[in-house]
Design a protein around this motif. Structure first.
Motif, PDB file in Angstrom:
ATOM      1  N   LYS A 340       0.833  -1.211   0.000  1.00 31.03           N
ATOM      2  CA  LYS A 340       0.000   0.000   0.000  1.00 31.03           C
ATOM      3  C   LYS A 340       0.867   1.261   0.000  1.00 31.03           C
ATOM      4  O   LYS A 340       0.498   2.280  -0.601  1.00 31.03           O
ATOM      5  CB  LYS A 340      -0.928  -0.015   1.204  1.00 31.03           C
ATOM      6  N   ASP A 343       1.993   1.740  -3.514  1.00 32.56           N
ATOM      7  CA  ASP A 343       0.915   2.274  -4.350  1.00 32.56           C
ATOM      8  C   ASP A 343       0.725   3.768  -4.107  1.00 32.56           C
ATOM      9  O   ASP A 343       0.552   4.550  -5.046  1.00 32.56           O
ATOM     10  CB  ASP A 343      -0.382   1.514  -4.061  1.00 32.56           C
ATOM     11  N   THR A 344       0.780   4.165  -2.849  1.00 33.21           N
ATOM     12  CA  THR A 344       0.643   5.587  -2.509  1.00 33.21           C
ATOM     13  C   THR A 344       1.779   6.403  -3.099  1.00 33.21           C
ATOM     14  O   THR A 344       1.561   7.499  -3.651  1.00 33.21           O
ATOM     15  CB  THR A 344       0.625   5.777  -0.979  1.00 33.21           C
ATOM     16  N   THR A 345       2.999   5.881  -3.009  1.00 31.45           N
ATOM     17  CA  THR A 345       4.176   6.599  -3.515  1.00 31.45           C
ATOM     18  C   THR A 345       4.124   6.735  -5.030  1.00 31.45           C
ATOM     19  O   THR A 345       4.447   7.800  -5.582  1.00 31.45           O
ATOM     20  CB  THR A 345       5.468   5.862  -3.100  1.00 31.45           C
ATOM     21  N   ASN A 347       1.590   7.001  -6.793  1.00 30.19           N
ATOM     22  CA  ASN A 347       0.484   7.871  -7.174  1.00 30.19           C
ATOM     23  C   ASN A 347       0.605   9.279  -6.594  1.00 30.19           C
ATOM     24  O   ASN A 347      -0.374  10.029  -6.559  1.00 30.19           O
ATOM     25  CB  ASN A 347      -0.844   7.245  -6.745  1.00 30.19           C
ATOM     26  N   LEU A 348       1.813   9.632  -6.133  1.00 29.27           N
ATOM     27  CA  LEU A 348       2.039  10.992  -5.645  1.00 29.27           C
ATOM     28  C   LEU A 348       1.813  12.000  -6.776  1.00 29.27           C
ATOM     29  O   LEU A 348       2.085  11.721  -7.950  1.00 29.27           O
ATOM     30  CB  LEU A 348       3.464  11.145  -5.123  1.00 29.27           C
TER      31      LEU A 348
END
Length: 386
Positions: A340, A343-345, A347-348
């Motif tokens: 997760k 995924d967050t990184t 989608n920065l």
């Protein structure tokens, strides 16, 4: 002051230690010092081609034969000569230089802690325990130490029973070749090199085959990330060839066709691998320093690494952190949480990504090769003039 660097047998010297020795030797020659590199050679080992026998004969060359060479040759040197043990793992040589100007460079105590049963993931044989005992008994006789991270310095002081006369913490220097590049060009080059399409990016890991590099964890995180995303970015694993366990884990992955091992690559390929990566994944269990973290940041590559020393010491505010790797049945929940974070990184926003990269470039100024060399020079001089 003449400086003699004492380093590993050439066939026991890994890439990092070879590079470290060259950095110090070449750097101090450029500063105007007379230097030499002394290391064991194949003396007894040249008489055998059997892999196991040859290995043990190299140990004899290193810890039985070479000390006599060291003792004999050191008697011919100027009295102000400084003897530098490149690695505390060569501590068995300390009795031969103990009464001379000396310093021990300390990198990590992973093998010693494993021998003491402090790292359950890495069991040590009886012979391994005896070997580490002899190493520790040797380097603990030293009076002067240089540690490559605050974490290493802290661990050293817990092992020693006396306060050193001189001790310094000076970070490793990264090669100035590591710098930002054109992402598109790097991805095109890596696509041609790997013979796969990497134009949309890829995840990258750089590390050897040691247990603490946690390749198993890298693959498990990748598996979990691919299961929650629509992205199909490949995973490139740069370093040594995978052992049987890693091969088995990789073959069992539903995404095995997107996992690629790049073995013994040249420096310009490594540089482009960093420059073109979407992010660098380094969930190491333990390190002395963590060169790849700094190298990736120097190439403006976002870094995800372990929130434990010294990884978070090297990464500072420039890295994104995941919790230390769990073991056994708990590894999948750990990998799911880490996935997760990936995924967050990925989608920065563009602004946040640029900010993260800029912070990384600021952080790696702590590892500037010229500044590090001058710090080491100052420390060496403090030993020989006290």
């Amino acid at each position: 002051m003449k400086i003699i660097f004492l380093t590993h047998h050439e066939e026991f010297r890994g890439f990092s230690m070879t590079r470290y020795t060259q950095f110090l030797n070449n750097g101090f020659q450029e500063l105007g010092f007379e230097t030499e590199v002394w290391a064991p050679k194949n003396f007894f080992a040249k008489y055998s081609t059997h892999k196991t026998i040859k290995k043990w004969l190299r140990y004899i060359d290193t810890f039985v034969h070479f000390p006599f060479i060291l003792k004999r040759n050191s008697e011919k040197q100027p009295t102000d000569t400084l003897y530098v043990l490149i690695d505390q793992a060569l501590g068995m040589w300390m009795p031969f230089i103990q009464k001379k100007n000396h310093v021990v460079h300390c990198h990590d105590f992973i093998a010693l802690k494993s021998a003491l049963g402090r790292i359950p993931q890495n069991k040590t044989s009886w012979t391994g325990k005896q070997y580490q005992h002899l190493i520790f008994k040797g380097f603990s006789k030293a009076e002067n130490f240089l540690c490559i991270s605050k974490h290493t310095e802290k661990e050293l002081l817990t092992f020693l029973k006396k306060k050193p006369q001189h001790i310094a913490q000076i970070y490793n220097a990264i090669d100035p070749m590591f710098k930002p590049g054109n992402i598109t060009s790097s991805r095109n080059l890596m696509s041609a090199y790997c013979k796969i399409d990497l134009r949309n990016g890829y995840l990258l890991h750089v590390g050897g085959g040691d247990f603490y590099k946690n390749k198993k964890g890298v693959i498990e995180i990748y598996n979990q990330w691919r299961s929650i995303t629509s992205k199909t970015l490949p995973l490139l694993l740069v370093g040594s060839a995978p052992d049987s366990e890693i091969k088995k884990i990789c073959d069992a992955s539903p995404f095995k066709n997107d996992i690629h091992f790049l073995i013994r690559i040249e420096n310009h390929i490594l540089l482009n691998a960093y420059q073109g990566a979407s992010l660098f994944l380094f969930p190491s269990i333990a390190e002395g320093f963590g060169w790849p973290i700094a190298e990736a940041m120097a190439c403006a590559c976002p870094v995800i690494t372990t929130n434990a020393a010294p990884m978070n010491e090297v990464g500072g505010k420039a890295a994104v952190y995941i919790e230390p790797c769990m073991s056994g049945n708990e590894i999948k929940p750990w990998a799911t949480k880490a996935a997760k974070v990936i995924d967050t990184t990925l989608n920065l926003s563009n602004d946040k990504l640029i900010s993260l990269k800029k912070t990384g470039l600021e952080q790696v100024k702590n590892f500037n090769d010229k500044n590090v060399l001058l710090e080491i020079e100052s420390f060496y001089k403090s030993i020989t003039t006290s």
